[in-house]
Enzyme design. Structure first.
Site, short mmCIF file in Angstrom:
data_model
loop_
_atom_site.label_atom_id
_atom_site.label_comp_id
_atom_site.label_asym_id
_atom_site.label_seq_id
_atom_site.Cartn_x
_atom_site.Cartn_y
_atom_site.Cartn_z
N ASN A 146 0.85 -1.19 0.00
CA ASN A 146 0.00 0.00 0.00
C ASN A 146 0.88 1.24 0.00
O ASN A 146 1.92 1.26 0.65
CB ASN A 146 -0.92 0.03 1.22
N GLU A 210 -0.75 0.92 -5.45
CA GLU A 210 -0.74 2.23 -6.11
C GLU A 210 0.45 2.38 -7.05
O GLU A 210 0.37 3.12 -8.04
CB GLU A 210 -0.72 3.35 -5.06
N ASP A 259 -4.69 22.21 7.51
CA ASP A 259 -4.95 21.11 6.58
C ASP A 259 -5.31 21.58 5.17
O ASP A 259 -5.17 22.76 4.83
CB ASP A 259 -6.01 20.17 7.15
MN MN Z 1 -4.33 1.76 -0.96
#
Ligand code: MN
Length: 441
Positions: A146, A210, A259
């Site tokens: 991941n 990804e 943020d």
């Molecule tokens: Mn992922």
């Protein structure tokens, strides 16, 4: 030679899109302050001398559509199609024996986060944050990779906070490791090409790697190298890699942090990252991203724009360009209108494809959706607020919403009436786009 952050910086510099800041800057506020000015000028900022660190800092490598187009090797309008083509054809990355990121290897006490430029981005931030770290981890049950971007708050030379929360994949994976009573081994790659950054910021199906998308965008396998102290792989051409673990069953206060919506997220109990090793190039470049900057918006927008683009195209509409801007809750779509009313269908399709979307303005093809002034011009001169807009109440929207202000939507038809083009033809100054101003000065 595979594309990496350096090759992109070279291209940007050749195009006059990169400014070198030679005066020493304080990474606490001064660097982000200068960065803000350069970003406004559409420039990538390269800080050669940063107080307290021997590393230069780069930021705003994808702060404009032109920069993004340079990174993707296409035009500003072509970026979305390039994303769709690349990510629809994923390619497995390839493991190589070594790479530039292994030029210097520091393990254990030799590794020290204090060597990095500790950038404090906003007035009320709790401290320095690593904001451009591509975090690589492995699912302890399936072994699947991941890749994500997670903010990391500096705590000490060997420790940072790291924000992760299910359903975000890293949070799910960490939970699995925690249930097994194990630390989660992770590596954080800093100094990456936008391909790796954007795929890391993209939500894909759980279990999908990804990096296969980054390889698809490259049209060839992304080169990875094994880490020294953790069982994960990182891009061989990254600038810096932090190796370490997320400590199980430990949370410490983290935040506040300015943020992506320009607000401060409050202090929360979040995870802890413990450093095991740092590897880097001989002359590493540190990369940082200011949350909520146009660079950050682009990072978050591209995959969502593609989602909307495909949904709109499936309606039969002739979509020319789309832009989620100036936040990822608002969007402008340019079409070649074929029927009256079509813009409302387009907006409805957009809302269906992407839940967080709150404002959707549909404009004609002669409007530049990347220029917010142009979008407002179209709204002011071509839209009919009473008949040309619709409101959706009690729809799903951005979830962090204590005041319930994101759970309704408005679609706006800012296109000119069909068949009235002679009334709505924009005036132009012939040749203005082709002139090189420098020739006249
Ligand atoms: Mn992922």
């Amino acid at each position: 030679m595979a594309e990496d952050l350096r090759s992109l910086l070279q291209k940007l510099e050749e195009k006059g899109k990169l400014t070198r800041v030679r005066r020493e800057v304080d990474p606490r506020f001064e660097l982000p302050a200068v960065l803000k000015h350069l970003a406004r000028r559409g420039q990538t900022a390269f800080f050669e001398r940063v107080k307290g660190s021997r590393l230069p800092v780069v930021s705003n490598v994808m702060g404009t559509r032109e920069m993004l187009a340079t990174a993707f090797g296409t035009t500003p309008e072509g970026v979305v199609q390039k994303w769709i083509d690349g990510t629809s054809n994923p390619i497995d990355p390839v493991l190589v024996p070594s790479g530039p990121v292994k030029e210097v290897v520091k393990i254990g006490d030799e590794a020290n986060i204090d060597e990095l430029p500790l950038v404090i981005h906003c007035a009320k931030d709790a401290g320095p944050y690593i904001t451009a770290g591509v975090v690589v981890a492995r699912d302890p049950e399936t072994g699947q990779r991941n890749v994500s971007i997670n903010r990391m708050m500096y705590r000490s030379a060997h420790e940072t906070g790291i924000r992760m929360m299910p359903p975000q994949h890293l949070g799910v994976i960490q939970e699995k490791a925690e249930r097994l009573g194990r630390p989660l081994e992770v590596a954080v790659a800093i100094g990456n090409h936008p391909f790796e950054m954007i795929v890391a910021a993209t939500t894909v199906a759980f279990g999908q790697d990804e990096f296969t998308l980054a390889s698809g965008l490259r049209g060839e396998p992304l080169q990875l190298v094994k880490c020294e102290t953790v069982d994960v792989e990182v891009p061989a051409c990254a600038e810096i890699v932090l190796e370490g673990e997320v400590v199980p069953a430990l949370r410490e206060p983290e935040g506040p942090f300015g943020d992506f919506m320009q607000y401060y997220v409050p202090v929360m109990n979040n995870h802890i990252f413990r450093l095991r090793a740092i590897t880097h190039r001989r002359d590493p470049i540190y990369q940082t991203i200011q949350a909520s900057s146009t660079e950050d918006v682009h990072l978050l927008a591209l995959s969502r724009e593609s989602q909307v683009y495909e949904a709109v195209r499936r309606t039969g509409a002739k979509i020319k360009a789309i832009s989620l801007s100036p936040t990822i809750l608002s969007c402008a779509i340019a079409i070649e209108k074929q029927f009256e009313g079509e813009p409302k269908n387009v907006a409805a399709a957009a809302f269906g494809a992407y839940r967080w979307l709150k404002y959707c303005v549909v404009v004609d093809h002669d409007v530049d959706v990347f220029d917010i002034n142009d979008v407002w011009w179209a709204m002011a001169t071509r839209s009919r607020p009473d008949k040309g807009s619709f409101i959706m109440s009690d729809a799903m929207g951005f979830p962090r919403d204590p005041f319930n202000i994101h759970q309704s939507k408005i679609g706006i038809d800012a296109t000119a009436p069909l068949g009235q083009w002679q009334e709505f033809e924009r005036k132009i100054v012939p040749g203005a786009d082709e002139i090189n101003l420098e020739d006249y000065l």
